[in-house]
Design a protein around this motif. Structure first.
Motif, short mmCIF file in Angstrom:
data_model
loop_
_atom_site.label_atom_id
_atom_site.label_comp_id
_atom_site.label_asym_id
_atom_site.label_seq_id
_atom_site.Cartn_x
_atom_site.Cartn_y
_atom_site.Cartn_z
N PRO A 84 42.05 39.15 49.14
CA PRO A 84 41.61 39.79 47.89
C PRO A 84 41.93 38.92 46.67
O PRO A 84 43.09 38.57 46.45
CB PRO A 84 42.43 41.08 47.86
CG PRO A 84 43.70 40.73 48.58
CD PRO A 84 43.39 39.60 49.54
N LEU A 85 40.90 38.58 45.89
CA LEU A 85 41.10 37.74 44.71
C LEU A 85 40.63 38.46 43.45
O LEU A 85 39.70 39.28 43.50
CB LEU A 85 40.32 36.43 44.84
CG LEU A 85 40.56 35.56 46.08
CD1 LEU A 85 39.70 34.29 45.99
CD2 LEU A 85 42.03 35.22 46.24
N ASP A 86 41.24 38.09 42.31
CA ASP A 86 40.77 38.63 41.04
C ASP A 86 39.65 37.75 40.48
O ASP A 86 39.21 36.80 41.15
CB ASP A 86 41.92 38.77 40.04
CG ASP A 86 42.54 37.43 39.63
OD1 ASP A 86 41.91 36.36 39.87
OD2 ASP A 86 43.65 37.44 39.06
N LYS A 87 39.18 38.02 39.29
CA LYS A 87 38.04 37.31 38.72
C LYS A 87 38.31 35.83 38.50
O LYS A 87 37.38 35.02 38.41
CB LYS A 87 37.63 37.97 37.40
CG LYS A 87 38.68 37.91 36.30
CD LYS A 87 38.19 38.60 35.04
CE LYS A 87 39.24 38.57 33.93
NZ LYS A 87 39.60 37.21 33.50
N ASP A 88 39.58 35.45 38.43
CA ASP A 88 39.95 34.05 38.23
C ASP A 88 40.27 33.33 39.55
O ASP A 88 40.71 32.18 39.55
CB ASP A 88 41.15 33.95 37.29
CG ASP A 88 40.85 34.50 35.91
OD1 ASP A 88 39.75 34.20 35.38
OD2 ASP A 88 41.69 35.24 35.38
N GLY A 89 40.07 34.03 40.67
CA GLY A 89 40.33 33.43 41.97
C GLY A 89 41.78 33.47 42.40
O GLY A 89 42.18 32.76 43.32
N ASN A 90 42.59 34.30 41.74
CA ASN A 90 43.99 34.43 42.10
C ASN A 90 44.19 35.56 43.10
O ASN A 90 43.54 36.60 43.00
CB ASN A 90 44.84 34.71 40.85
CG ASN A 90 44.75 33.58 39.83
OD1 ASN A 90 44.85 32.41 40.18
ND2 ASN A 90 44.54 33.93 38.58
N ALA A 91 45.09 35.37 44.05
CA ALA A 91 45.34 36.39 45.07
C ALA A 91 46.00 37.62 44.45
O ALA A 91 46.95 37.51 43.68
CB ALA A 91 46.22 35.82 46.17
#
Length: 494
Positions: A84-91
């Motif tokens: 699962p990642l956020d909009k910035d590609g962070n887990a």
């Protein structure tokens, strides 16, 4: 020298193979171990930053001049994991893995919401099992609502590596069909299954691309990080079983691949959809355009490693003891459910040794029974294949079990089918490299079959054919299934 790179993101390590497709040989390979987070409740997780570090470390171990010659990249990855990642590609959370059984309750909730097992099977050609991705997504929503609100990218492990390489958010049918959110017959996301988790989930899922198309090209950032050319194609990739099918030449009817690693899998290529979820045969798509019916057990070499550790044996000593015991281990049986189990569906299952008497209680029989148990668990898949009209010609054996002459013979005898072993031990990584070459050459259904004939070689010295023990194993297998049936109620109470 022109190179196709194959990356295999496994449970225990990340491996990279550089395949010289002109000389038809592996030019170099490297790996980096991965850490596993395990808990008593069945949790099995990893972290994306370890994936990033392992990818960089593995490439740094490879010669610079060979890295500069890479023409295309393909990626294989352990199936079903939820990244699962956020909009910035962070887990937003750890990666929940294929062998995580902590989501049994989410499976129950989703199955009931769908209207029962039959409705799930109708949509996904699978049961809703803890190993699959869908219950992991619901688990995140239920346990970490703040993380859920920030969720933008839903990726599988191989798709995450594609994302790191290209920055693109896409998925292909093979790995997608192991999410329990996908209809393998129509090769589309299932709106019905997605809505069981959340009305907005369908819109979060990545667009689907054909298996012979590229996921994107290597970005400037990835090029700097790995020391590989910018702008070269990254193929669609796929799950480790789908790439293992390519890496063993299982791309046409009649051939089966059996992988004996941490998990055990048995799968075969089919031109038409095949599934029998009640018998553990999942209706997956292949990553070459067809279908890949597959049975998976969660405990294969796990069983032998646990018994080996219990007795304090080396691998060689373990094999020597097992070989000294007769076929069928004089009635000793091991139920190898150290991780719970997926086939049969026993997430709360436990391992046991049964059938011990005053005359058969020795290390030799227990060691051999551990080896036999891994194949007994997979034989049910072969029986399911046969019931659906599949006619096995040959089993291609890969994984740790393929290294053992004894295990190869046990597999041939229990399955009663000839066994061969691919020349390369890195079937998934090599399969990813061949898929990358397929993408580089423009794709096409017949082209992948040709490429496998040209590039996948077998080690004839490691073949095995059924022997006299095959008859003894029919009786031992019947005994094993009867014991399993009697003990199953112990593991199914709520």
């Amino acid at each position: 020298m022109n190179i196709a790179a194959g990356i295999d993101l496994g449970t225990q390590s990340l491996k990279v193979v550089l395949y010289d497709y002109e000389k038809k040989q592996i030019a170099a390979q490297a790996s980096c171990p991965l850490e596993l987070i395990s808990k008593e409740d069945g949790t099995r997780e990893q972290k994306t930053d370890r994936y990033d570090a392992a990818l960089k470390t593995a490439f740094e171990k490879l010669p610079v001049d060979l890295r500069s010659r890479i023409q295309a990249v393909g990626v294989s990855g352990q199936q079903h994991g939820f990244v699962p990642l956020d909009k910035d590609g962070n887990a937003l959370y750890n990666v929940k893995l294929w062998n995580d059984t902590s989501t049994a309750e989410e499976c129950r909730i989703l199955t009931e919401a769908a209207g029962g097992k039959a409705e799930i099977i109708k949509e996904a050609a699978n049961l809703m099992l803890p190993g699959f991705t869908a219950p992991k997504i619901l688990w995140l929503k239920n346990h970490f609502p703040e993380a859920w609100k920030k969720l933008r990218y839903i990726l599988l492990p191989h798709d995450y590596i594609n994302f790191v390489l290209t920055g693109n958010y896409v998925m292909e049918a093979g790995d997608a069909s192991g999410t329990a959110l996908f209809n393998p017959s129509s090769r589309t996301w299932s709106q019905k299954l997605c809505s069981l988790i959340d009305d907005g989930l369908y819109d979060l899922l990545p667009p689907l691309i054909a298996s012979d198309k590229k996921a994107g090209t290597v970005s400037e950032k990835a090029s700097r990080m790995l020391g590989i050319p910018e702008g070269i194609p990254v193929s669609s990739g796929g799950g480790d079983n789908m790439m293992g099918a390519i890496g063993t030449g299982t791309v046409s009817d009649g051939f089966l691949t059996m992988s004996m690693g941490t998990s055990g899998t048995l799968y075969g290529y089919s031109d038409t959809p095949i599934a029998d979820p009640e018998q553990g045969l999942s209706g997956f798509c292949s990553s070459t355009g067809g279908w890949l019916p597959l049975l998976c057990t969660m405990n294969c070499t796990v069983a032998t490693e646990q018994i080996r550790a219990l007795f304090g044996l080396s691998v060689a000593d373990f094999d020597t003891l097992a070989e000294a015991a007769p076929a069928g281990a004089q009635g000793v049986r091991v139920l190898p459910f150290f991780n719970g189990e997926r086939t049969p569906n026993l997430p709360k299952g436990r391992a046991s040794i049964t059938g011990l008497t005053m005359t058969n209680s020795n290390r030799e029989n227990i060691c051999r029974a551990a080896m036999e148990s891994a194949v007994f668990a997979l034989k049910g898949g072969l029986d399911a294949f046969k019931k659906l009209g599949f006619k096995p010609k040959e089993i291609r054996l890969i994984g740790g079990g393929a290294k053992s002459p004894l295990w190869r013979q046990i597999a041939a005898d229990i399955m009663n089918v000839p066994v061969s072993v691919p020349a390369s031990e890195e079937a998934a990584a090599l399969g990813a490299a061949v898929q990358a070459l397929w993408c580089l050459e423009g794709g096409g259904a017949e082209a992948i079959k040709r490429l496998c004939r040209e590039h996948i070689q077998l080690n004839k010295e490691k073949s095995a054919v059924p022997g006299e023990a095959a008859g003894e194993y029919e009786k031992a297998y019947t005994d094993y299934t009867e014991i399993l049936g009697k003990l199953t109620p112990l593991y199914t109470h709520s």
